[in-house]
Enzyme design. Sequence first.
Site, PDB file in Angstrom:
ATOM      1  N   GLU A 233     -21.869 -68.395 -29.714  1.00  0.00           N
ATOM      2  CA  GLU A 233     -22.746 -67.449 -30.459  1.00  0.00           C
ATOM      3  C   GLU A 233     -22.166 -66.329 -31.090  1.00  0.00           C
ATOM      4  O   GLU A 233     -22.682 -65.409 -31.220  1.00  0.00           O
ATOM      5  CB  GLU A 233     -24.007 -67.111 -29.678  1.00  0.00           C
TER       6      GLU A 233
ATOM      7  N   ASP B 157     -30.587 -75.023 -23.766  1.00  0.00           N
ATOM      8  CA  ASP B 157     -30.849 -73.551 -23.694  1.00  0.00           C
ATOM      9  C   ASP B 157     -32.343 -73.404 -23.275  1.00  0.00           C
ATOM     10  O   ASP B 157     -33.275 -72.986 -24.108  1.00  0.00           O
ATOM     11  CB  ASP B 157     -30.581 -72.889 -25.094  1.00  0.00           C
TER      12      ASP B 157
ATOM     13  N   GLU C  87     -38.166 -66.804 -22.302  1.00  0.00           N
ATOM     14  CA  GLU C  87     -37.714 -66.641 -23.729  1.00  0.00           C
ATOM     15  C   GLU C  87     -38.451 -67.881 -24.643  1.00  0.00           C
ATOM     16  O   GLU C  87     -39.066 -67.666 -25.721  1.00  0.00           O
ATOM     17  CB  GLU C  87     -36.257 -66.908 -23.849  1.00  0.00           C
TER      18      GLU C  87
HETATM   19  O1  GCW Z   1     -30.973 -68.416 -25.206  1.00  0.00           O
HETATM   20  C1  GCW Z   1     -29.981 -67.836 -26.145  1.00  0.00           C
HETATM   21  C2  GCW Z   1     -30.709 -66.659 -26.249  1.00  0.00           C
HETATM   22  C3  GCW Z   1     -29.757 -65.496 -26.557  1.00  0.00           C
HETATM   23  C4  GCW Z   1     -28.760 -65.383 -25.576  1.00  0.00           C
HETATM   24  C5  GCW Z   1     -28.144 -66.662 -25.245  1.00  0.00           C
HETATM   25  C6  GCW Z   1     -27.170 -66.578 -23.919  1.00  0.00           C
HETATM   26  C7  GCW Z   1     -27.752 -63.134 -24.749  1.00  0.00           C
HETATM   27  O2  GCW Z   1     -31.648 -66.933 -27.515  1.00  0.00           O
HETATM   28  O3  GCW Z   1     -30.451 -64.161 -27.049  1.00  0.00           O
HETATM   29  O4  GCW Z   1     -28.024 -64.391 -25.720  1.00  0.00           O
HETATM   30  O5  GCW Z   1     -28.935 -67.661 -25.111  1.00  0.00           O
HETATM   31  O6  GCW Z   1     -27.593 -66.968 -23.047  1.00  0.00           O
HETATM   32  O7  GCW Z   1     -26.189 -66.124 -24.090  1.00  0.00           O
END
Ligand code: GCW
Length: 842
Positions: free
Chosen positions: A310, A389, A417
């Site tokens: 990311e 995720d 989340e």
């Molecule tokens: O789920 C995603 C989130 C990000 C997060 C990433 C991760 C900290 O949207 O905000 O970053 O995973 O786990 O690294």
Amino acid sequence: MHRFQHITICAALLFLGLGATCSRAETGADAWLRYAPLDKSAAQKYSALPASVVMFGDSPVLDSAKAEMIRGIQGMLARTLREDKNLSRKPVIILGTLSALRADSPKLFEQADLHDDGFLLATEKFHGVDCLIVTATTDRGVLYGVFALLSKIAREESVSALHETQQPSAPIRWVDDWDNLDGRIERGYAGPSIFFENSNVRADLTRAGEYARLLASIGINGCAINNVNANPRVLEDSFLPQLARVADVFRPWGVRLSISVDVSSPKVIGGLDTFDPADPRVAEWWKKKFDELYALIPDFAGVVVKADSEGRLGPATYGRTPADAANVIARALAPHRGIVFYRAFVYNHHLDWTNPKNDRARAAYDNFHPLDGKFDDNVIIQIKHGPIDFQVREPVSPLFSGLEKTNEAIELQVTQEYTGQQRHLCFLAPMWKEVLDFDMHAGEQPSPVKDIVAGKTFHCAMGGLVAVVNVGMDANWLGHPLAMANLYGYGRLAWNPNLDSQTIAEEWTRLSFGNDPTVVQTISGMLLASWPIYESYTGPLGAGTLTDIVGAHFGPGVESSERNGWGQWHRADHDGVGMDRTAATGTGYVDQYRAPVAKMYESLSTTPDELLLFFHHVPYTYVLHSGKTVIQQIYDSHYAGAEQAANLVQQWRMMKGRVDEERYAEVLKRLEFQAGHAIVWRDAVCNWFFQISGIPDKLGRVGHYPGRIEAEAMQLQGYVPFEVVPRETASGGKAVECAPPMQKCSASFHFDGAAGKYEVDVEYFDQNNGKSKFRVLVGDKVVDEWIADDHLPATKPGGDSSTRRQIPGVALRPGDNIRVEGIPDGEEHAALDYIELYPSPK
Ligand code: GCW
């Protein structure tokens, strides 16, 4: 009522043995460590409890254990335990490590099998006197034993004939908090950081200490305090003493400090021209850095690394592997016995979506499986439980059985989340149980994920569980008072993954709300029902959470996952839906599992319905095992889920007077929001699929809303219709807004139903960039007014901001004029979607 007065009345009621009807004023700050007074008959059970405590040994952790013991007994039984230095002829509570006790009584507990952080609670003769002994191999174990003993008393379990040994399932039981140094928290939903403020560690770390106490009470022994998207500054020389202050408040609770680090640190803050892990200067930099850090924090636990993920820099910059990056840091930590958690969340978020063979779910395995055996012994690969995720439903990550010579930890997410952000009730222990119990078929013997991560299956030295928690400065830690069941549940499962969800839910409810059987049954029942409910209106058949994945991850946004590189595709088109991940015709992801698991998911007939769309692309008319078509299941589950969400409100109402007013009101507010938002979700998802598939709902609900009057169809004064994007997040795709220069607008219509009492529901948009005012009038009479001042993650009208106001018991007669007035504020234009009328009671 004045708090003091209330407490006095409570004390009087308790004295009369009527404690069950007595509720205390509470903020939620005490979480499950309330030590609320037991009622008289329950307290009676503990009348034989010794009147004093004797501690063998001396350390900050043991001091905490003793203080906690005294605090708990004081709170629950209104008795002050005496602290004795020596044994007398009277029964005492003894706290101390086994070695300390054996120095005195060499034959004590000869059979005891205690190791790591395990403990033993026993009623036993010591020097000929009846004692209640809390012992362990380590001081930390003694502390855990004290918490366990107090929990028993709070839950009114007998402690009179105890001989109970508890051993944790795995050595690693950690939490990660994604706090930024500026005090904000990534995916935090309960206020600012308890650790950082204005780019520094907070001056006042009281809350951090209280957090450590909560963590210790459920057996958590490590905490990484900053965002995995790490600011390199955390390793600057000037910052290290600040970290030492956090370690100081953690230490008395046996919680070891960890931080997330950025692999580019040697270059960004170290002044080198590279961060190539193969460069000796880089290795040297890490070594020096940790020598320095350990000089300040001798019990520092280690670091967490997110790299090549990311947008974070990583070893790929230099053509190196995650093993190269992990090992260079691990070697610098090794002399100090520190460890590296290297996250397997490494994937390309610019995937070509036009290529049907591309698949983000493959990434963790593709990146890490080839490196098995190449990581140093003090590296742990931290693997998210699912391959995408933290979606509301995913299969288990195939990487768990893809690493045999590497330490592993599973990463779970307490912060909700993708599961309602603590605005929706979603108790995740049942989901985690499914994951932990899932058999990966990695050998002859069953190999459930819980055994793999504990190091048992592949005989790894280290491993365990990590959860992303993100508590904040809100008094109740996570925002929703019931969300703390997730933190509690995580800790309990990390300690013992064989516990069942119901036991955990009941334990938590008793500790958090008392032992009234109606309360225990109702609240634990609500918790246990909540994940399936949330799933049923947000993420059907394994398609993933159908939220706005490029936005806040909160409200519906069905199409946001498509046609971009993030790879959370569900591939819905006019004919069908789902990702084909089979080996035969799809991305081949299925083959990352061991043969028996792969076989199950490869075939449509053996894939469980709840994961169908994760593994297969099927027509909307495909018939599920349940006998329903996919499209009808999407419709039905969304309607059922919204109804069940409304039902949660009714269940909670029965708690009035049985729990304290503060938490009652806060939970009610959140459940009411959830019930309204579940309708937003239901309508958005159903309409989107109706539009794309063209297949109507057999029950005729989708697209037909009896009693609903669209705002754009009302008589408007000042309000102007506009199109909401994406269109399914507003009823009919449109809403009305009161935009500048208007300062007040109204929307009205004439009621044409039968005379009677009605519930009037107003669907409006509550953004976080203004506080509009609303007023509802019938004729000249104001029936309700409110301010849209919630802090939802939204700056525009849509699925994140859509909110329902329910006005019960409104008397209406044919011809009545119903008018909504809106006064905009700032960027928030008092936008309105519709009104819905139901004869009362609904
Ligand atoms: O789920 C995603 C989130 C990000 C997060 C990433 C991760 C900290 O949207 O905000 O970053 O995973 O786990 O690294």
